[in-house]
Each structure stands twice: as structure tokens, then as C-alpha cells.
Design an enzyme around this catalytic site. Structure first.
Site, PDB file in Angstrom:
ATOM      1  CD  GLU A 141      40.107  37.382  37.440  1.00  0.00           C
ATOM      2  OE1 GLU A 141      39.605  36.994  38.521  1.00  0.00           O
ATOM      3  OE2 GLU A 141      39.785  36.931  36.346  1.00  0.00           O
ATOM      4  CB  CYS A 156      36.352  33.892  38.216  1.00  0.00           C
ATOM      5  SG  CYS A 156      36.560  35.316  37.137  1.00  0.00           S
TER       6      CYS A 156
END
Length: 480
Positions: free
Chosen positions: A252, A285
Site C-alpha cells: 500500500e 497517501c
């Protein structure tokens, strides 16, 4: 100087142990730029000890009744709730976020994920029909084995719970390596795990740097899987290092989210998008850091963004309130400053903010809330993940142009669409290359996964997807 908090031990095989050759590492309070704690950094020998403990514990843990594993996780949840405020204060201090934000988001996200995994696991079957119920075959889910979990500094408990809890439920044993920049919350979390009474070796923690502990974990022959959250650069190195042992690598990584705002968007769309970009001081993010605005609404959107950004409040981490704190480190601060300067140098219109410290916050890694307009795809601030409170605004003329601009990135984590036309919203969302799309401020529902495509990695963390990440599938024919 006041006495530093001590966190020099690791948690291995059910006990707190001294590292083999621990090197001291100071943990910095980002609001003061001074150390408030000291930890030890481990090495390959520590990794070998932790992996050996996890490997020895795996057969018995994988063989436990799923209901027994669930009971352990429910106990962890009860401990987490009991020590909730302690965890919030710890993360505020190491991450730099306001205490209210730590309580309502940072710490709350950990509880949220534990509860969602419990709910999902209650309906999970380790043996399911293969193809059809009457095929005579079964699909069996097997625990992956020993897993290495590497977590980042921006959302410590969010990421730790998204990895540790599904790994436990799946029957895996594990070694957690948190970010050495924010290790105190992980050490506190390990106290929770110890209090829950997990069998020795099931859960282990080592502090260390990515180049040493991370590399030893990702290349270890007895580690069957690495789950990593962090930068795309580090994710690439981990994948390369893990290739020799053929382990599963779940990544991720970064993002460069586009927020497409059509002229018919609701009145709060620009403000909502800017504050989402600035959330956690921009260190997300999934931040919608590229705001694409339909030309007829473009200057109005810039005006709104400027007003909202100039009213953003900054403050100290352990103070209550709706303010934003500093970014996490000097390295992070310097990176953001360089990218803001690049926007100026490459000709973007600086609407507000800019380089340097905000007035009144000359000490600490505080960044001026910044808005750029007239950003083009050739600019670094369009292409690179900034990870700070910096918004880039770009005009578009047609729906197809907006989609092309949004997809013009190596990343593919989260995108956003703002329009009152449902058909257009669905059409645009379907055309965007990302793992997640949010329409008109609607966040992901409980039990959904979090994950992206392309250089954002292809992890699917959360809910049933998150549990399945830690399981191998086996097709068995002739079951009946």
C-alpha cells in the site's frame, strides 16, 4: 534536558527482551524539534530471533479454532478502548497531530478497524464450496505462515491494526516493524498484545530502520509474506529483495489523488476538498492534492480555496482544538519546502502560503498552508507526492479532459468526483484509474477495503479482503 522516555526493548516470543546490539535512536517531537524518547534499532540477528519465535508458534496458532482467535481479538479491542486516551496522547506527541485529531481520527481509526474485522470474521468460512455447492469440491483457506508487517509513520494505529488484526484472525504469526520515526505507539500497542495473553511467538515487535530490519525481514526465507505501507520507492526495493524467496508481497504505497470539481458541484465541494488535502497536515497517501476544476468555476474555486487556506489554524500537538500541527520530521519538512519552491520556479501561480515557517511557529516542522493555481502536468507539484499541506488547482474544459488529467499519474489510490449529475458522477468514477473513488464527499463504508492500483500498490486492506490477504487458497476435489 528532561529525561527521555525509554523504549529500548523489543517484544519477542511473549517477552520484552534486549536487542542483540541495539543502537540508540532518538524520537523527535516535531513541534519542538527536540527528542522526547529513545529507542533501540535492531539488526538481522534480532530479526532471526523474532522469525524463529514466530515460526515455532505458527503450527499451534494456525490450528486453533477460529472462535478462539476471535476471542483474543475481542480482548485486544477491550484493552484498546480502556487505554484509548493514552494511545491518543502518544500519537499526538510522535506524529505531531492535534490531540482532538488523534482522539477522533488517529486512535479512533484503530478501534474502527478492529471492530470491522471482528464483524467480518464472524461470517467468514475457512471451507467453502468450490465452484458450486454440488461439485463435490471445496475451497479451503490456509493460514499463510510467518508474516512481516512494515508500517509507516503518518497513521500508526490505522496501519498497525489493518495488518496485525487480520493476520491474527487468519492464523498467521508475525513480526511487526513500525516506523522508527513514530515507534512509541507501536511499543504501547505491544503492551496491549501482551496483556491480551497471546501465545508466545504469535506476535513479535522489532524497531529498526528499513535498510536493516526491513531488508532482513523481506528477504528472510522463513517469512512467507510481507505487508508494507510506505513510499513507492521503498515498496519497489522490498519487492526486489523478496523475489528470491518467492514470498507474497502486499504493498500500500503513495498517491496523487485528483479531485474533479464540475461547475454544478455543491457549494462546500472546494472547502471539503482543501481540508481533506490538508488533513493530518497533508500527510495522507489518499489526499486529493490535485484539484481539477471546470473552467467556468475555476476562478471562483481559487477564491474559495484561498479564503479557506488562509483561515486554517495551526497549533501544538497536545493542545485540543481543530488546528493542524507540524509535519513529522526535518526530512519531511525539507522535501515539502523543495517542492513548494519548484512550483514557484516552474511558473505555477502562488495563491497563498509558500516556503518558510508560518508566523508564530518558527520552532517545529510547521509548513505554511499553500495553494497553487495554473498548475500544469509538466510541473513537479502535479506529478510528485508532496505529503504536506499543498494544494494544486488545474482547470479543465471537458469531461474527457478531466479524466485524462486525473489519470495522468503513475499513482492510482483514491480519486474524487464532485457533481450533482448522478450519471456523470458514475461515468467519470468508472473511467478513473484508481482503487477507490469517492463521490460528493461520501467516504468508504465500514467493511470496505483500502487500496489502489499502479504505483500505489495493489493491497486490499480492511474487511473480508483484508483477512484474505493473509490466507492461501487450496482447491480440494472429491471432498464429499
Amino acid at each position: 534536558m528532561s529525561t527521555l522516555l525509554q523504549g529500548k526493548q523489543f517484544y519477542i516470543n511473549g517477552a520484552w527482551v534486549n536487542p542483540q546490539q541495539g543502537k540508540d535512536f532518538e524520537v523527535i517531537d516535531p513541534s519542538t524539534e527536540k527528542p522526547f524518547a529513545v529507542i533501540a534499532l535492531g539488526n538481522e540477528a534480532d530479526v532471526n530471533n523474532a522469525v524463529a519465535a514466530a515460526k515455532a508458534a505458527f503450527p499451534a496458532w494456525a490450528a486453533t479454532n477460529p472462535k478462539e482467535r476471535l476471542a483474543y481479538v475481542e480482548k485486544i479491542l477491550a484493552i484498546y478502548k480502556k487505554r484509548f486516551n493514552e494511545m491518543a496522547e502518544t500519537m499526538s506527541r510522535e506524529v505531531g497531530c492535534a490531540l482532538d485529531m488523534s482522539l477522533e481520527a488517529q486512535t479512533a481509526s484503530g478501534q474502527y478497524h478492529i471492530e470491522n474485522f471482528i464483524h467480518a470474521f464472524k461470517n467468514f468460512e475457512f471451507v467453502q464450496p468450490l465452484v458450486t455447492k454440488d461439485s463435490g469440491g471445496r475451497l479451503k483457506y490456509d493460514s499463510m505462515g510467518v508474516v512481516g508487517l512494515i508500517t509507516p509513520w503518518n497513521w500508526p494505529m490505522n496501519q498497525i491494526t489493518l495488518k496485525v488484526i487480520p493476520a491474527l484472525l487468519a492464523g498467521c504469526t508475525m513480526i511487526l516493524k513500525p516506523s522508527e520515526i513514530t515507534p512509541m505507539s507501536a511499543l504501547l500497542w505491544s503492551e496491549f498484545m501482551h496483556e491480551a495473553g497471546l501465545p508466545a511467538g504469535v506476535y513479535n515487535l522489532i524497531n529498526g530502520e528499513g535498510a536493516t530490519v526491513g531488508t532482513a525481514l523481506s528477504g528472510h526465507k522463513d517469512v512467507e509474506m510481507i505487508s508494507f505501507t510506505g513510499s513507492t520507492r521503498a515498496g519497489r526495493l522490498i519487492t526486489q529483495n523478496a523475489a528470491e524467496t518467492m514470498k507474497r508481497v502486499v504493498l500500500e504505497l503513495g498517491g496523487k489523488g485528483a479531485n474533479i470539481i464540475f461547475a454544478d458541484a455543491d457549494e462546500a465541494a472546494v472547502e471539503r476538498g482543501l481540508l481533506h488535502c490538508y488533513n493530518n497536515s497533508g500527510q495522507n497517501c489518499e489526499a486529493p492534492s490535485r484539484m481539477l476544476v471546470e473552467r467556468s468555476y475555476y476562478e471562483k474555486a481559487i477564491s474559495i480555496a484561498k479564503q479557506v487556506a488562509e483561515n486554517v489554524k495551526l497549533g501544538k500537538p497536545l493542545e485540543k482544538g481543530d488546528h493542524f500541527g507540524p509535519v513529522v520530521s526535518q526530512i519531511q519538512y525539507d522535501k515539502i519546502q523543495a517542492l513548494i519552491q519548484s512550483g514557484i520556479d516552474q511558473g505555477a501561480r502562488l495563491v497563498c502560503g509558500g516556503t518558510g515557517k508560518p508566523q508564530g511557529f518558527e520552532t517545529g516542522y510547521y509548513v505554511r498552508p499553500t495553494v497553487f493555481a495554473d498548475v500544469t502536468p509538466q510541473m513537479r507539484i502535479f506529478r510528485e507526492e508532496i505529503f504536506g499541506p499543498v494544494l494544486s488547482i488545474i482547470p479543465f474544459d471537458t469531461e474527457d479532459q478531466a479524466i485524462a488529467l486525473a489519470n495522468d499519474t503513475d499513482y492510482g489510490l483514491t480519486n474524487y468526483v464532485q457533481t450533482q449529475n448522478p450519471e456523470r458522477a458514475r461515468r467519470v468514477a468508472s473511467a478513473l484509474r484508481s482503487g477507490m473513488v469517492e463521490i460528493n464527499g461520501n467516504g468508504l463504508p465500514a467493511g470496505c477495503f483500502f487500496g489502489g492500483v499502479k504505483h500505489s500498490g495493489r493491497a486490499r486492506e480492511g474487511g473480508l479482503w483484508g483477512i484474505e490477504e493473509y490466507l492461501d487458497t487450496k482447491a480440494i476435489c472429491g471432498w464429499e
